[in-house]
Design an enzyme around this catalytic site. Structure first.
Site, PDB file in Angstrom:
ATOM      1  N   ARG A   1       0.847  -1.205   0.000  1.00  0.00           N
ATOM      2  CA  ARG A   1       0.000   0.000   0.000  1.00  0.00           C
ATOM      3  C   ARG A   1       0.875   1.245   0.000  1.00  0.00           C
ATOM      4  O   ARG A   1       1.521   1.575   1.005  1.00  0.00           O
ATOM      5  CB  ARG A   1      -0.925   0.001   1.225  1.00  0.00           C
ATOM      6  CG  ARG A   1      -1.782   1.252   1.306  1.00  0.00           C
ATOM      7  CD  ARG A   1      -2.983   1.116   2.215  1.00  0.00           C
ATOM      8  NE  ARG A   1      -2.663   1.096   3.629  1.00  0.00           N
ATOM      9  CZ  ARG A   1      -3.575   1.199   4.600  1.00  0.00           C
ATOM     10  NH1 ARG A   1      -4.862   1.327   4.287  1.00  0.00           N
ATOM     11  NH2 ARG A   1      -3.216   1.163   5.870  1.00  0.00           N
TER      12      ARG A   1
ATOM     13  N   ASP B   1      -3.564   3.712  14.604  1.00  0.00           N
ATOM     14  CA  ASP B   1      -2.710   4.112  13.483  1.00  0.00           C
ATOM     15  C   ASP B   1      -3.166   5.476  12.980  1.00  0.00           C
ATOM     16  O   ASP B   1      -4.000   6.130  13.634  1.00  0.00           O
ATOM     17  CB  ASP B   1      -2.683   3.030  12.397  1.00  0.00           C
ATOM     18  CG  ASP B   1      -4.005   2.901  11.662  1.00  0.00           C
ATOM     19  OD1 ASP B   1      -4.933   3.678  11.935  1.00  0.00           O
ATOM     20  OD2 ASP B   1      -4.101   2.024  10.782  1.00  0.00           O
TER      21      ASP B   1
HETATM   22  C1  ACO Z   1      -6.864   1.619   9.703  1.00  0.00           C
HETATM   23  C2  ACO Z   1      -5.866   0.779   9.017  1.00  0.00           C
HETATM   24  O1  ACO Z   1      -5.289   1.193   8.046  1.00  0.00           O
HETATM   25  S1  ACO Z   1      -5.502  -0.763   9.624  1.00  0.00           S
HETATM   26  C3  ACO Z   1      -4.011  -1.200   8.799  1.00  0.00           C
HETATM   27  C4  ACO Z   1      -2.857  -0.453   9.304  1.00  0.00           C
HETATM   28  N1  ACO Z   1      -2.511  -0.815  10.668  1.00  0.00           N
HETATM   29  C5  ACO Z   1      -1.749  -1.900  10.910  1.00  0.00           C
HETATM   30  O2  ACO Z   1      -1.298  -2.522   9.961  1.00  0.00           O
HETATM   31  C6  ACO Z   1      -1.473  -2.295  12.324  1.00  0.00           C
HETATM   32  C7  ACO Z   1      -0.640  -3.531  12.356  1.00  0.00           C
HETATM   33  N2  ACO Z   1      -0.387  -4.013  13.723  1.00  0.00           N
HETATM   34  C8  ACO Z   1       0.590  -3.542  14.472  1.00  0.00           C
HETATM   35  O3  ACO Z   1       1.333  -2.660  14.073  1.00  0.00           O
HETATM   36  C9  ACO Z   1       0.799  -4.180  15.823  1.00  0.00           C
HETATM   37  O4  ACO Z   1       0.116  -5.394  15.899  1.00  0.00           O
HETATM   38  C10 ACO Z   1       0.306  -3.314  16.991  1.00  0.00           C
HETATM   39  C11 ACO Z   1       1.103  -2.016  16.999  1.00  0.00           C
HETATM   40  C12 ACO Z   1      -1.142  -3.005  16.868  1.00  0.00           C
HETATM   41  C13 ACO Z   1       0.554  -4.065  18.295  1.00  0.00           C
HETATM   42  O5  ACO Z   1       1.919  -4.248  18.408  1.00  0.00           O
HETATM   43  P1  ACO Z   1       2.600  -4.944  19.667  1.00  0.00           P
HETATM   44  O6  ACO Z   1       1.886  -4.621  20.908  1.00  0.00           O
HETATM   45  O7  ACO Z   1       4.045  -4.614  19.576  1.00  0.00           O
HETATM   46  O8  ACO Z   1       2.395  -6.455  19.371  1.00  0.00           O
HETATM   47  P2  ACO Z   1       2.918  -7.663  20.245  1.00  0.00           P
HETATM   48  O9  ACO Z   1       3.963  -7.229  21.228  1.00  0.00           O
HETATM   49  O10 ACO Z   1       1.752  -8.379  20.799  1.00  0.00           O
HETATM   50  O11 ACO Z   1       3.590  -8.547  19.116  1.00  0.00           O
HETATM   51  C14 ACO Z   1       3.890  -9.895  19.302  1.00  0.00           C
HETATM   52  C15 ACO Z   1       4.580 -10.400  18.080  1.00  0.00           C
HETATM   53  O12 ACO Z   1       3.705 -10.287  16.973  1.00  0.00           O
HETATM   54  C16 ACO Z   1       4.331  -9.539  15.950  1.00  0.00           C
HETATM   55  N3  ACO Z   1       3.317  -8.715  15.298  1.00  0.00           N
HETATM   56  C17 ACO Z   1       2.362  -7.946  15.864  1.00  0.00           C
HETATM   57  N4  ACO Z   1       1.598  -7.378  14.918  1.00  0.00           N
HETATM   58  C18 ACO Z   1       2.089  -7.797  13.733  1.00  0.00           C
HETATM   59  C19 ACO Z   1       1.711  -7.545  12.398  1.00  0.00           C
HETATM   60  N5  ACO Z   1       0.676  -6.778  12.112  1.00  0.00           N
HETATM   61  N6  ACO Z   1       2.434  -8.119  11.412  1.00  0.00           N
HETATM   62  C20 ACO Z   1       3.470  -8.930  11.722  1.00  0.00           C
HETATM   63  N7  ACO Z   1       3.859  -9.209  12.963  1.00  0.00           N
HETATM   64  C21 ACO Z   1       3.180  -8.646  13.967  1.00  0.00           C
HETATM   65  C22 ACO Z   1       5.352  -8.685  16.640  1.00  0.00           C
HETATM   66  O13 ACO Z   1       6.361  -8.309  15.717  1.00  0.00           O
HETATM   67  C23 ACO Z   1       5.823  -9.624  17.724  1.00  0.00           C
HETATM   68  O14 ACO Z   1       6.736 -10.528  17.141  1.00  0.00           O
HETATM   69  P3  ACO Z   1       7.887 -11.297  18.012  1.00  0.00           P
HETATM   70  O15 ACO Z   1       7.182 -12.088  19.050  1.00  0.00           O
HETATM   71  O16 ACO Z   1       8.591 -12.117  16.999  1.00  0.00           O
HETATM   72  O17 ACO Z   1       8.737 -10.212  18.589  1.00  0.00           O
HETATM   73  O1  LIG Z   2      -7.099   1.774   5.936  1.00  0.00           O
HETATM   74  C1  LIG Z   2      -8.024   1.371   6.566  1.00  0.00           C
HETATM   75  C2  LIG Z   2      -8.878   2.203   7.355  1.00  0.00           C
HETATM   76  O2  LIG Z   2      -9.767   1.666   8.024  1.00  0.00           O
HETATM   77  O3  LIG Z   2      -8.644   3.414   7.333  1.00  0.00           O
HETATM   78 MG    MG Z   3      -7.057   3.987   5.952  1.00  0.00          MG
END
Ligand code: ACO
Ligand SMILES: O=CC(=O)O
Ligand code: MG
Length: 555
Positions: A170, A456
């Site tokens: 994206r 986010d």
């Molecule tokens: C509105 C929108 O646009 S939604 C789309 C955009 N938003 C996103 O993509 C959010 C993605 N998610 C994240 O960034 C994270 O999950 C968060 C920030 C929400 C939470 O993060 P944390 O609290 O650090 O997660 P946590 O400590 O439970 O992570 C545990 C493990 O999972 C992994 N993990 C957590 N989320 C993700 C993910 N989305 N992708 C890959 N790995 C992940 C961490 O890297 C960690 O790995 P490790 O055990 O090897 O070190």
């Molecule tokens: O990108 C996704 C959203 O919900 O915003």
């Molecule tokens: Mg969005």
């Protein structure tokens, strides 16, 4: 060709102001930059025009106008056309994990068991030079399957499994500039940099190893009109021609995450009909856009953020019409992001969070969505189970959930006023969350866990514009028996008290080390401004631009 001060080898008319690193130079090659510059030169006029059209539409809404279906494109909505067939490699998209283009997270996401990983230069990424360029290096290594990561503190090495999720990327939205790359003296368009560098370095490998002859695949954010989708379509055609690959190789899913775009879903698919793999309900930006579109409409104020769920009539109508539109045109109708994430230290709260996610996904699959998003690997088993048990043996519901009943959805349904109450605790929570998110973003982290939810850029925008709307329109708070009117003075006190609370919660040392005060200044300024700032991150971007050699950091 010349070497500029930072030692990047740049083509004529291109200047790189971001830090030099040998690693970045591997993606910022002269040929790749020439490809980006050619895109910029070919499309900058049309992008500028599209942004002017957004401003023009805003003027209409501010004068009391409402968004609606365009009579001029009725023939597109009523026509009997379909999009190009879905590439077999991405027929099954039941669970898509999303995350920033950070090295360890990319490996974890690709290994997570999800069908797709959407690697994010957008809502989940703070677009600093370092994050963007490292992101490009990481994606190149991921597509080459050479990516690895050594977590020294835990002495753990991360590598790709044999079976990995399919990669979607994206890029940023049309509105964001890339201040560190000047083309003919002007900042490049951020999304053309993200798209161009990724495409240039990866199209061949991607198509051979994971696209089954198609690809690369993209998600396209924050569009407001089909003319913007048309620009993307032309960018794709230009890239295909450049690469000598078949027209229709590149595929993209468009996020419907602005209110004006919900009236343009057919038109958007039509423009991209040879390059489309569906639409997605970007619910968080959509809520933000509802406030933005109706910023001058006193009668359409949002209730507390937590009350604006998919059950609100305007949200349900949007999701139903999206499913109907996609399935009529033969492509995926993707669900959105539930904000809950696993809660490690509290099993009861964790079970409750998982249950909320399960219910949200069950609603989506029953409505006819073909797949959905997961914010965290820990949610994938639950989500997969919901989809595979509801639609067993089917990769999607494109041909089985027609949703013809949704043809009766009207403009009125799509803009129906949200119902609910407004409370001082929501004003406080918005403030606390907005400031903490922005403080993280300023230090390079674009998605964070806050109070057990994913935050986010899109969710932070809701916090910001809700505060702005309530202050601007002097809302009476009726939700918690306080009954006060929201004024700048009240907000000023809330900011002070919430900053004290944040300092307590994060601890003195982290508070002093972090950029909380700067975040507070930016967030509060935007909440009390007379005119609504277009985007939180566009204004804040100046605070993360770092020129090399260090010159003015302002655009
Ligand atoms: C509105 C929108 O646009 S939604 C789309 C955009 N938003 C996103 O993509 C959010 C993605 N998610 C994240 O960034 C994270 O999950 C968060 C920030 C929400 C939470 O993060 P944390 O609290 O650090 O997660 P946590 O400590 O439970 O992570 C545990 C493990 O999972 C992994 N993990 C957590 N989320 C993700 C993910 N989305 N992708 C890959 N790995 C992940 C961490 O890297 C960690 O790995 P490790 O055990 O090897 O070190
Ligand atoms: O990108 C996704 C959203 O919900 O915003
Ligand atoms: Mg969005």
């Amino acid at each position: 060709m010349s070497k500029n001060m930072s030692y990047y080898d740049v083509p004529d008319g291109v200047d790189i102001r971001g830090r030099y690193s040998d690693e970045f130079a591997q993606v910022l090659t002269a040929d790749a930059l020439r490809f980006v510059a050619d895109l910029q030169r070919e499309f900058r006029g049309r992008i500028r025009y599209a942004m002017e059209c957004r401003r023009e539409a805003k003027r209409r809404y501010d004068a009391g106008g409402l968004p609606g279906f365009d009579p001029a494109t009725k023939f597109v909505r009523e026509g009997d056309w379909v999009c190009a067939p879905v590439p077999p490699a991405v027929a099954d998209r039941t669970v898509e994990i999303t995350g920033p283009v950070e090295r360890k997270m990319i490996i974890n996401a690709l290994n997570s068991g999800a069908k797709v990983f959407m690697a994010d230069f957008e809502d989940a990424l703070s677009p600093s030079w370092e994050n963007l360029m490292k992101g490009q290096v990481n994606l190149r290594d991921a597509v080459n399957r050479t990516i690895s990561f050594h977590d020294q503190a835990r002495n753990r090495v991360y590598k790709l499994n044999d079976n990995t999720a399919k990669l979607f990327v994206r890029p940023r939205g049309w509105h964001l500039p890339e201040a560190h790359i000047l083309i003919d003296g002007e900042p490049a368009t951020g999304c053309l940099v993200d798209f161009g560098l990724y495409f240039f370095h990866n199209y061949a490998n991607f198509r051979a190893t994971q696209g089954g002859g198609y690809g690369p695949f993209f998600y396209l954010p924050k569009m407001e009109h089909s003319r913007e989708a048309k620009i993307w379509n032309c960018v794709f055609e230009r890239a295909e021609k450049f690469a000598g690959i078949e027209r229709g190789s590149i595929r993209a899913t468009v996020l419907i995450e602005t209110l004006p775009a919900v009236f343009q879903m057919n038109e958007i698919l039509y423009e991209l009909r040879d390059h489309s793999v569906g639409l997605n309900c970007g619910r968080w930006d959509y809520i933000f856009s509802y406030v933005k579109t109706f910023q001058a409409h006193r009668d359409r104020l949002l209730p507390d953020r937590v009350q604006v769920g998919m059950g609100q009539h305007f949200m349900k109508s949007y999701s139903d019409l999206l499913i109907r539109t996609c399935h009529r045109r033969g492509v995926h109708a993707m669900g959105g992001m539930a904000a809950q994430i696993p809660i490690r230290d509290d099993p009861a709260a964790n079970a409750a969070a998982l249950e909320l996610v399960r219910k949200d996904k069950l609603r989506e699959v029953r409505a006819g969505h073909d797949g959905t998003w997961a914010a965290h690997p820990g949610l994938i088993p639950t989500i997969l189970d919901v989809f595979t048990s509801t639609i067993p043996n089917l990769p999607n519901q494109i041909h089985t959930a027609k949703r013809e009943d949704a043809d009766s959805i009207t403009s009125d349904d799509l803009i129906r006023k949200p119902t609910g109450t407004r409370s001082i605790s929501a004003l406080r929570l918005n403030t606390r969350v907005g400031i903490q998110y922005l403080a993280a973003w300023l230090t390079g982290t674009g998605s964070v866990p806050l109070y057990n939810l994913m935050e986010d850029a899109a969710t932070a925008e809701i916090s910001r514009v809700q505060n702005w709307q309530w202050i601007k329109h002097g809302v009476e708070l009726d939700g918690d028996g306080v009954g006060v009117k929201v004024t700048r003075e009240l907000f000023g006190r809330v900011v002070e008290e919430e900053m004290e609370r944040v300092a307590r919660e994060v601890g003195k040392e982290r508070f002093e080390r972090g950029r909380f005060r700067e975040a507070c200044r930016i967030f509060a300024r935007q909440c009390v401004s007379e005119e609504l700032y277009d985007f939180l991150t566009l204004d804040a971007y100046n605070n993360i631009v770092v020129m090399h050699p260090r010159a003015s950091a302002r655009l």
